[in-house]
Scaffold this motif. Structure first.
Motif, PDB file in Angstrom:
ATOM      1  N   VAL A 130       5.261  57.771 116.150  1.00  0.00           N
ATOM      2  CA  VAL A 130       4.772  57.236 114.887  1.00  0.00           C
ATOM      3  C   VAL A 130       4.506  55.755 115.119  1.00  0.00           C
ATOM      4  O   VAL A 130       5.401  55.025 115.556  1.00  0.00           O
ATOM      5  N   LEU A 131       3.267  55.319 114.850  1.00  0.00           N
ATOM      6  CA  LEU A 131       2.852  53.947 115.130  1.00  0.00           C
ATOM      7  C   LEU A 131       2.420  53.256 113.844  1.00  0.00           C
ATOM      8  O   LEU A 131       1.887  53.904 112.932  1.00  0.00           O
ATOM      9  N   ASP A 132       2.607  51.942 113.788  1.00  0.00           N
ATOM     10  CA  ASP A 132       2.096  51.166 112.667  1.00  0.00           C
ATOM     11  C   ASP A 132       0.578  51.116 112.763  1.00  0.00           C
ATOM     12  O   ASP A 132       0.006  51.072 113.855  1.00  0.00           O
ATOM     13  N   ARG A 133      -0.059  51.104 111.618  1.00  0.00           N
ATOM     14  CA  ARG A 133      -1.513  51.008 111.560  1.00  0.00           C
ATOM     15  C   ARG A 133      -1.852  49.735 110.804  1.00  0.00           C
ATOM     16  O   ARG A 133      -1.355  49.510 109.705  1.00  0.00           O
ATOM     17  N   LEU A 134      -2.687  48.914 111.390  1.00  0.00           N
ATOM     18  CA  LEU A 134      -3.075  47.665 110.746  1.00  0.00           C
ATOM     19  C   LEU A 134      -4.400  47.840 110.025  1.00  0.00           C
ATOM     20  O   LEU A 134      -5.286  48.495 110.557  1.00  0.00           O
ATOM     21  N   PRO A 135      -4.586  47.325 108.858  1.00  0.00           N
ATOM     22  CA  PRO A 135      -3.691  46.439 108.132  1.00  0.00           C
ATOM     23  C   PRO A 135      -2.617  47.183 107.347  1.00  0.00           C
ATOM     24  O   PRO A 135      -1.632  46.585 106.924  1.00  0.00           O
ATOM     25  N   VAL A 136      -2.802  48.493 107.112  1.00  0.00           N
ATOM     26  CA  VAL A 136      -1.824  49.217 106.306  1.00  0.00           C
ATOM     27  C   VAL A 136      -1.756  50.666 106.781  1.00  0.00           C
ATOM     28  O   VAL A 136      -2.738  51.224 107.247  1.00  0.00           O
ATOM     29  N   GLY A 137      -0.580  51.257 106.669  1.00  0.00           N
ATOM     30  CA  GLY A 137      -0.444  52.677 106.973  1.00  0.00           C
ATOM     31  C   GLY A 137       0.275  52.950 108.271  1.00  0.00           C
ATOM     32  O   GLY A 137       0.944  52.095 108.846  1.00  0.00           O
ATOM     33  N   LYS A 138       0.104  54.178 108.727  1.00  0.00           N
ATOM     34  CA  LYS A 138       0.748  54.626 109.957  1.00  0.00           C
ATOM     35  C   LYS A 138      -0.173  55.603 110.676  1.00  0.00           C
ATOM     36  O   LYS A 138      -1.096  56.167 110.085  1.00  0.00           O
ATOM     37  N   THR A 139       0.088  55.785 111.946  1.00  0.00           N
ATOM     38  CA  THR A 139      -0.600  56.770 112.770  1.00  0.00           C
ATOM     39  C   THR A 139       0.459  57.636 113.423  1.00  0.00           C
ATOM     40  O   THR A 139       1.423  57.120 113.983  1.00  0.00           O
ATOM     41  N   VAL A 140       0.268  58.948 113.346  1.00  0.00           N
ATOM     42  CA  VAL A 140       1.129  59.856 114.091  1.00  0.00           C
ATOM     43  C   VAL A 140       0.290  60.348 115.261  1.00  0.00           C
ATOM     44  O   VAL A 140      -0.815  60.876 115.078  1.00  0.00           O
TER      45      VAL A 140
END
Length: 168
Positions: A130-140
């Motif tokens: 699970v990774l942070d997504r910029l500017p908002v959210g996440k990536t699996v």
């Protein structure tokens, strides 16, 4: 005497990125388009790699629609394929709703209706995160190491296929 260099695998990477509505229909379309793109890239419908990718995309897209939905925001599917690995990234706009990472999952109670999806991802993927997504959210992200029999098909198809816009 000069030693013979080890054979090198070509570095070509194929990438497909598409946004979908955060609805069950969007999740189904993501799975269908992912399988179509993999078939174009040389991973035929119905092979083990295609079937596993279908399950991973379906689960990650369903999670993005169910748990990561933000009104008015889409989710994104990104596939990348090189000669050895298929990477599946599903991103949504909800960063505060983060699943636990690999190795930290626990099975739900016996009568629970949900909570098994990421266990499926953990069982099927060779790696996931699970990774942070910029500017908002996440990536699996889920990655599949391609078996050698699929690998031969993929690596030759990557360099032979030419469409109306060049290599795909």
């Amino acid at each position: 005497m000069t030693p013979t260099p080890a054979p090198q695998i070509p570095v070509t990477v194929r990438v497909f990125t598409q946004r979908f509505s955060s609805t069950p229909r969007g999740a189904r379309l993501a799975r269908h388009l992912a399988l179509h793109r993999l078939d174009v890239w040389g991973i035929p419908y119905g092979c083990d790699s295609s079937d596993t990718a279908a399950l991973l995309v379906a689960e990650l897209a369903a999670n993005a629609v169910t748990h990561g939905r933000v009104a008015g925001r889409d989710f994104e599917l990104r596939l990348s394929l090189d000669a050895r690995t298929l990477r599946i990234d599903v991103s949504d706009a909800r960063g505060e709703c983060r699943p636990v990472g690999p190795g930290a999952l626990t099975a739900p109670a016996g009568g629970a209706e949900g909570g098994r999806g990421l266990l499926l991802v953990e069982a099927l993927a060779d790696r996931w995160a699970v990774l942070d997504r910029l500017p908002v959210g996440k990536t699996v992200r889920a990655e599949l190491d391609l078996p050698s029999e699929d690998n031969g098909t993929i690596s030759t198809a990557l360099f032979r296929f030419k469409g109306p816009f060049g290599a795909h």
